[in-house]
Design a protein around this motif. Structure first.
Motif, PDB file in Angstrom:
ATOM      1  N   LEU A 168       0.851  -1.186   0.000  1.00 36.01           N
ATOM      2  CA  LEU A 168       0.000   0.000   0.000  1.00 36.01           C
ATOM      3  C   LEU A 168       0.887   1.237   0.000  1.00 36.01           C
ATOM      4  CD1 LEU A 168      -2.818   1.447   0.447  1.00 36.01           C
ATOM      5  CD2 LEU A 168      -2.305   1.293   2.907  1.00 36.01           C
ATOM      6  N   ILE A 169       0.647   2.143  -0.938  1.00 37.39           N
ATOM      7  CA  ILE A 169       1.379   3.408  -0.996  1.00 37.39           C
ATOM      8  C   ILE A 169       0.352   4.531  -0.980  1.00 37.39           C
ATOM      9  CG2 ILE A 169       2.844   4.897  -2.416  1.00 37.39           C
ATOM     10  CD1 ILE A 169       4.270   2.437  -3.430  1.00 37.39           C
ATOM     11  N   VAL A 170       0.484   5.430  -0.005  1.00 37.10           N
ATOM     12  CA  VAL A 170      -0.500   6.505   0.173  1.00 37.10           C
ATOM     13  C   VAL A 170       0.222   7.826   0.391  1.00 37.10           C
ATOM     14  CG1 VAL A 170      -2.431   7.354   1.554  1.00 37.10           C
ATOM     15  CG2 VAL A 170      -2.155   4.897   1.190  1.00 37.10           C
ATOM     16  N   GLU A 171      -0.293   8.873  -0.248  1.00 35.17           N
ATOM     17  CA  GLU A 171       0.213  10.214  -0.027  1.00 35.17           C
ATOM     18  C   GLU A 171      -0.700  10.921   0.976  1.00 35.17           C
ATOM     19  OE1 GLU A 171       1.053  14.403  -2.465  1.00 35.17           O
ATOM     20  OE2 GLU A 171       0.824  12.516  -3.569  1.00 35.17           O
ATOM     21  N   VAL A 172      -0.086  11.481   2.022  1.00 36.02           N
ATOM     22  CA  VAL A 172      -0.853  12.228   3.018  1.00 36.02           C
ATOM     23  C   VAL A 172      -0.324  13.645   3.203  1.00 36.02           C
ATOM     24  CG1 VAL A 172      -1.654  10.193   4.266  1.00 36.02           C
ATOM     25  CG2 VAL A 172       0.524  11.257   4.913  1.00 36.02           C
ATOM     26  N   GLY A 173       0.675  14.036   2.427  1.00 33.03           N
ATOM     27  CA  GLY A 173       1.175  15.408   2.444  1.00 33.03           C
ATOM     28  C   GLY A 173       1.528  15.912   3.824  1.00 33.03           C
ATOM     29  N   ASN A 174       1.056  17.121   4.143  1.00 32.38           N
ATOM     30  CA  ASN A 174       1.387  17.753   5.423  1.00 32.38           C
ATOM     31  C   ASN A 174       0.699  17.115   6.617  1.00 32.38           C
ATOM     32  OD1 ASN A 174       3.012  19.611   4.116  1.00 32.38           O
ATOM     33  ND2 ASN A 174       1.405  21.161   3.959  1.00 32.38           N
ATOM     34  N   SER A 175      -0.167  16.137   6.360  1.00 30.48           N
ATOM     35  CA  SER A 175      -0.843  15.461   7.473  1.00 30.48           C
ATOM     36  C   SER A 175      -0.013  14.306   8.037  1.00 30.48           C
ATOM     37  CB  SER A 175      -2.214  14.942   7.023  1.00 30.48           C
ATOM     38  OG  SER A 175      -3.081  16.018   6.727  1.00 30.48           O
ATOM     39  N   TRP A 176       1.219  14.139   7.536  1.00 33.78           N
ATOM     40  CA  TRP A 176       2.012  12.998   8.001  1.00 33.78           C
ATOM     41  C   TRP A 176       2.331  13.033   9.507  1.00 33.78           C
ATOM     42  CZ3 TRP A 176       6.780  13.275  10.269  1.00 33.78           C
ATOM     43  CH2 TRP A 176       7.533  14.430  10.069  1.00 33.78           C
ATOM     44  N   PRO A 177       2.596  14.197  10.133  1.00 36.18           N
ATOM     45  CA  PRO A 177       2.835  14.161  11.582  1.00 36.18           C
ATOM     46  C   PRO A 177       1.604  13.684  12.357  1.00 36.18           C
ATOM     47  CG  PRO A 177       3.649  16.225  10.650  1.00 36.18           C
ATOM     48  CD  PRO A 177       2.798  15.573   9.597  1.00 36.18           C
ATOM     49  N   ALA A 178       0.423  14.111  11.920  1.00 34.54           N
ATOM     50  CA  ALA A 178      -0.807  13.669  12.586  1.00 34.54           C
ATOM     51  C   ALA A 178      -0.999  12.170  12.414  1.00 34.54           C
ATOM     52  CB  ALA A 178      -2.014  14.426  12.010  1.00 34.54           C
ATOM     53  N   LEU A 179      -0.617  11.633  11.245  1.00 28.47           N
ATOM     54  CA  LEU A 179      -0.749  10.200  11.000  1.00 28.47           C
ATOM     55  C   LEU A 179       0.177   9.415  11.925  1.00 28.47           C
ATOM     56  CD1 LEU A 179      -2.107   8.067   9.116  1.00 28.47           C
ATOM     57  CD2 LEU A 179      -0.026   8.185   7.735  1.00 28.47           C
ATOM     58  N   GLU A 180       1.419   9.848  12.048  1.00 28.60           N
ATOM     59  CA  GLU A 180       2.366   9.139  12.919  1.00 28.60           C
ATOM     60  C   GLU A 180       1.932   9.211  14.381  1.00 28.60           C
ATOM     61  OE1 GLU A 180       6.516  10.109  12.257  1.00 28.60           O
ATOM     62  OE2 GLU A 180       6.528   8.261  11.059  1.00 28.60           O
ATOM     63  N   GLU A 181       1.357  10.333  14.767  1.00 25.58           N
ATOM     64  CA  GLU A 181       0.890  10.464  16.149  1.00 25.58           C
ATOM     65  C   GLU A 181      -0.315   9.570  16.408  1.00 25.58           C
ATOM     66  OE1 GLU A 181      -0.847  13.932  19.164  1.00 25.58           O
ATOM     67  OE2 GLU A 181       0.111  14.485  17.278  1.00 25.58           O
ATOM     68  N   THR A 182      -1.208   9.486  15.417  1.00 28.53           N
ATOM     69  CA  THR A 182      -2.412   8.672  15.573  1.00 28.53           C
ATOM     70  C   THR A 182      -2.086   7.187  15.605  1.00 28.53           C
ATOM     71  OG1 THR A 182      -3.718  10.356  14.423  1.00 28.53           O
ATOM     72  CG2 THR A 182      -4.665   8.146  14.575  1.00 28.53           C
ATOM     73  N   PHE A 183      -1.150   6.767  14.745  1.00 26.95           N
ATOM     74  CA  PHE A 183      -0.780   5.349  14.654  1.00 26.95           C
ATOM     75  C   PHE A 183       0.687   5.186  15.036  1.00 26.95           C
ATOM     76  CE2 PHE A 183      -4.214   6.001  11.527  1.00 26.95           C
ATOM     77  CZ  PHE A 183      -5.145   5.102  12.002  1.00 26.95           C
ATOM     78  N   SER A 184       0.993   5.530  16.272  1.00 24.20           N
ATOM     79  CA  SER A 184       2.383   5.543  16.729  1.00 24.20           C
ATOM     80  C   SER A 184       3.011   4.153  16.776  1.00 24.20           C
ATOM     81  CB  SER A 184       2.470   6.190  18.116  1.00 24.20           C
ATOM     82  OG  SER A 184       1.636   5.506  19.047  1.00 24.20           O
ATOM     83  N   ASP A 185       2.199   3.110  16.761  1.00 20.93           N
ATOM     84  CA  ASP A 185       2.730   1.747  16.826  1.00 20.93           C
ATOM     85  C   ASP A 185       3.055   1.175  15.451  1.00 20.93           C
ATOM     86  OD1 ASP A 185       0.026   1.875  16.238  1.00 20.93           O
ATOM     87  OD2 ASP A 185      -0.382  -0.156  16.996  1.00 20.93           O
ATOM     88  N   ILE A 186       2.771   1.916  14.393  1.00 25.81           N
ATOM     89  CA  ILE A 186       3.040   1.434  13.045  1.00 25.81           C
ATOM     90  C   ILE A 186       4.338   2.044  12.529  1.00 25.81           C
ATOM     91  CG2 ILE A 186       2.218   1.380  10.657  1.00 25.81           C
ATOM     92  CD1 ILE A 186      -0.606   1.428  11.659  1.00 25.81           C
ATOM     93  N   ASP A 187       5.186   1.203  11.951  1.00 23.53           N
ATOM     94  CA  ASP A 187       6.469   1.660  11.419  1.00 23.53           C
ATOM     95  C   ASP A 187       6.289   2.084   9.958  1.00 23.53           C
ATOM     96  OD1 ASP A 187       9.121   2.219  11.027  1.00 23.53           O
ATOM     97  OD2 ASP A 187       9.718   0.122  10.757  1.00 23.53           O
ATOM     98  N   PHE A 188       5.785   3.288   9.752  1.00 25.72           N
ATOM     99  CA  PHE A 188       5.605   3.794   8.389  1.00 25.72           C
ATOM    100  C   PHE A 188       6.969   3.986   7.727  1.00 25.72           C
ATOM    101  CE2 PHE A 188       1.746   5.312  10.531  1.00 25.72           C
ATOM    102  CZ  PHE A 188       0.769   4.944   9.619  1.00 25.72           C
ATOM    103  N   HIS A 189       7.068   3.547   6.482  1.00 22.95           N
ATOM    104  CA  HIS A 189       8.270   3.849   5.700  1.00 22.95           C
ATOM    105  C   HIS A 189       7.969   5.060   4.835  1.00 22.95           C
ATOM    106  CE1 HIS A 189      11.999   3.253   3.457  1.00 22.95           C
ATOM    107  NE2 HIS A 189      11.298   3.560   2.381  1.00 22.95           N
ATOM    108  N   TRP A 190       8.625   6.168   5.144  1.00 23.15           N
ATOM    109  CA  TRP A 190       8.404   7.405   4.404  1.00 23.15           C
ATOM    110  C   TRP A 190       9.404   7.489   3.259  1.00 23.15           C
ATOM    111  CZ3 TRP A 190       3.995   9.718   5.332  1.00 23.15           C
ATOM    112  CH2 TRP A 190       3.388   9.515   6.583  1.00 23.15           C
TER     113      TRP A 190
END
Length: 307
Positions: free
Chosen positions: A259-281
């Protein structure tokens, strides 16, 4: 001199391609326009509007800039320049042309103007993440179809499904399928995220969904007000649709799917919301950020077995 008189005089006095580029650049600079839909300055925007309106290539030779513009062409050029200034309408909606991954797309105000660093991933065949030889691809929230159709154009044997909740957007995507001659490799499906895709599996789900948070949406320059709000805003933190994608994507991926998703400037909110997921940026050589990659296994662990 009032605005109408200025443009009337320009239509009468200007004669060459270079004349109109110079005039447009001056008007764009003085109007303090916002450039965020393909160019980033008044000069490049002026070159683009004149060449596109005259149906000339972007590499039009400088030796031909003194070519004379016909009277009917002058009318169209002046109208385009005036519209860009007075209405602050994005250039792509004036010329109905937008460029993504080296391809020309038809666009109008039913869809966002194509812009995404994902174009770089397409040119690199999504290396090293996409492993399937004949990949089945889903372009989720496809809009104009630019991402899905670029994949179909450049990746051999790719089979692309493009889906969107907006029937207006799908009409534009269908126009681009036909224009690019990709009807054997790509199809458009009306679906609210995964609703009409039950039972299908994809090697790659790629999405540039609405991700602008409420505060940024309210503060966006006037140019963005011409774009459909349904393609921009996604709740207070910009993550309403991304949450749904994350929660459901695993069910629609093959075992090696990504899965590849663009979230732009919302990426800090995404990492905070799903802090247990190791997103590869993803790091882009040509600029851009806010795009992550997750595997089916990661999604299952976070949203299926962990639910």
């Amino acid at each position: 001199m009032n605005v109408d008189d200025l443009y009337q005089e320009a239509e009468t006095q200007l004669s060459s391609v270079s004349d109109f580029i110079r005039f447009a650049a001056t008007q764009f600079h003085q109007a303090d326009l916002y450039f965020g839909h393909g160019t980033d300055n008044a000069w490049d925007e002026a070159v683009a509007v004149v060449l596109q309106m005259l149906d000339l290539p972007s590499d039009y030779p400088q030796s031909m800039l003194n070519a004379v513009v016909l009277s009917e062409e002058k009318k169209h050029l002046i109208h385009a320049i005036k519209t860009r200034v007075t209405e602050r309408k994005p250039l792509a909606y004036i010329t109905n042309k937008a460029y993504f991954a080296g391809l020309e797309f038809y666009v109008d105000e039913r869809v966002l103007v194509p812009r995404s660093p994902i174009a770089e991933l397409i040119h690199n065949d999504f290396y090293p993440w996409l492993e399937a030889d004949n990949p089945k691809v889903l372009d989720l929230c496809c809009g104009s179809g630019c991402i899905g159709l670029a994949i179909a154009a450049y990746i051999d044997d790719a089979e692309v499904t493009m889906s969107d909740i907006s029937e207006d957007a799908l009409t534009v995507a269908e126009i681009n399928i036909e224009r690019l001659g990709l009807y054997l490799k790509a199809r458009a499906v009306h679906s609210d995220l995964f609703d009409n895709l039950e039972g299908e599996k994809f090697d790659l789900i790629v999405s540039n969904p609405p991700y602008v948070d409420a505060e940024d949406l309210a503060d966006m320059p006037q140019e963005y007000q011409h774009e459909p709000e349904i393609g921009l805003g996604s709740g207070e933190d910009g993550l309403d649709l991304t949450r749904q994608i994350l929660e459901n994507a695993a069910h629609y991926l093959t075992e090696q799917g990504i899965l590849i998703v663009e979230v732009g400037n919302s990426w800090p909110a995404l990492e905070e919301t799903f802090s247990d997921i190791d997103f590869h940026w993803i790091e882009f050589e040509q600029g851009g950020d806010g795009v992550f990659v997750l595997t089916k296994k990661q999604l299952e662990e976070a949203f299926v077995t962990g639910s």
